[in-house]
Design an enzyme around this catalytic site. Structure first.
Site, PDB file in Angstrom:
ATOM      1  N   HIS A   1      42.730  35.507  37.414  1.00 20.10           N
ATOM      2  CA  HIS A   1      42.721  36.854  37.965  1.00 20.10           C
ATOM      3  C   HIS A   1      42.266  36.827  39.430  1.00 20.10           C
ATOM      4  O   HIS A   1      41.806  35.799  39.924  1.00 20.10           O
ATOM      5  CB  HIS A   1      41.798  37.773  37.156  1.00 20.10           C
ATOM      6  CG  HIS A   1      42.394  38.240  35.872  1.00 20.10           C
ATOM      7  ND1 HIS A   1      42.341  37.489  34.718  1.00 20.10           N
ATOM      8  CD2 HIS A   1      43.075  39.377  35.541  1.00 20.10           C
ATOM      9  CE1 HIS A   1      42.942  38.137  33.740  1.00 20.10           C
ATOM     10  NE2 HIS A   1      43.397  39.288  34.213  1.00 20.10           N
TER      11      HIS A   1
ATOM     12  N   LYS B   1      37.595  40.453  40.381  1.00 21.19           N
ATOM     13  CA  LYS B   1      37.344  40.794  38.977  1.00 21.19           C
ATOM     14  C   LYS B   1      35.913  40.428  38.600  1.00 21.19           C
ATOM     15  O   LYS B   1      35.438  39.335  38.897  1.00 21.19           O
ATOM     16  CB  LYS B   1      38.338  40.078  38.054  1.00 21.19           C
ATOM     17  CG  LYS B   1      38.209  40.488  36.590  1.00 21.19           C
ATOM     18  CD  LYS B   1      39.357  39.951  35.757  1.00 21.19           C
ATOM     19  CE  LYS B   1      39.197  40.295  34.283  1.00 21.19           C
ATOM     20  NZ  LYS B   1      39.141  41.748  34.032  1.00 21.19           N
TER      21      LYS B   1
END
Length: 255
Positions: free
Chosen positions: A143, A147
């Site tokens: 990600h 995040k």
């Protein structure tokens, strides 16, 4: 996610935007939601007061933080209105509260709203059962650098599905990263590895490594619209349901 939801609702023919919510003190509060989302004016002003909005809404779509989600859920439950929750990173205690409170209203809760990911989850369970114990299992997720939670809620859901399908206790067999002289891989172990870099929207790969062969199943999200469209599909579905806690497999008819 909020911006994409506002934009897609504005474009839709069967949804009406009646409110947009932000945390107290956020600079967007008081601004037109469409201006904030970059899709043109909507006539809906961003607010920090969900209680004032709840009576006018049929369903709230929530991609926030665990604490904010639980606070919002309490308000929606008090107003007997539906909710779709895509928030990740909840602790065990927070999950317990969510599951208890959500049963009083129609509520869809899923760590990943992507239609594709949820179809993959169904397939992965069947694969794991068919391949059996001779195939090692590794889950890798990647990600964007901003995040906050790791592993991702989707990676944890994948690992749980694989553990359930093979009759394992995930708490006992999960291996979160490896370093040092760890010895040979334990039989039945499910590895969960994390990558954080750049602006990756969300990649998830499951590797089954067996005698003489390797099988990889990968899902890559190319746009946050993937999750927003899934959430809208869930919202469209949940408003017609009786009170209860549902997931995306219920929405997609995969159970």
């Amino acid at each position: 996610m909020g911006a994409r939801l506002v934009s897609l609702v504005k474009e839709s023919s069967d949804f009406q935007l009646v409110g947009a919510l932000e945390r107290k003190g956020h600079p967007a509060v008081g601004s037109d939601a469409g201006d904030v989302a970059g899709c043109g004016r909507t006539g809906v002003v961003v607010t920090d007061n969900l209680a004032a909005l709840a009576e006018h809404a049929e369903v709230l779509i929530d991609f926030t933080s665990p604490e904010a989600t639980l606070a919002n859920l309490r308000v929606m439950a008090a107003n007997r209105k539906a909710m779709v929750i895509g928030t990740t990173g909840l602790s065990a205690g927070q999950l317990t509260e969510l599951k208890g409170t959500a049963k009083s209203i129609p509520c869809v809760f899923s760590p990943n709203m992507s239609v594709g990911v949820n179809v993959v989850l169904k397939v992965l369970a069947e694969m794991a059962r068919a391949l059996g114990e001779d195939y090692d299992i590794e889950v890798t997720e990647a990600h964007h650098r901003l995040k906050k939670d790791a592993p991702s809620g989707t990676a944890l859901k994948i690992a749980q599905v694989l553990a359930d399908a093979t009759g394992r206790d995930l708490d006992q067999v999960a291996a979160y990263g490896r370093k040092g002289m760890i010895g040979e891989r334990k039989r039945g172990e499910i590895g969960i590895q994390v990558i954080r870099a750049g602006d990756i929207v969300g990649d998830h790969t499951v590797l089954f490594g067996g005698p003489g062969e390797r099988i990889e199943v990968t899902h890559r999200a190319q746009s946050r619209d993937t999750f927003a469209r899934g959430a809208l599909r869930a919202a469209r579905w949940v408003v017609t349901r009786p009170p209860g806690l549902y997931d995306m497999h219920d929405v997609l008819g995969l159970k």
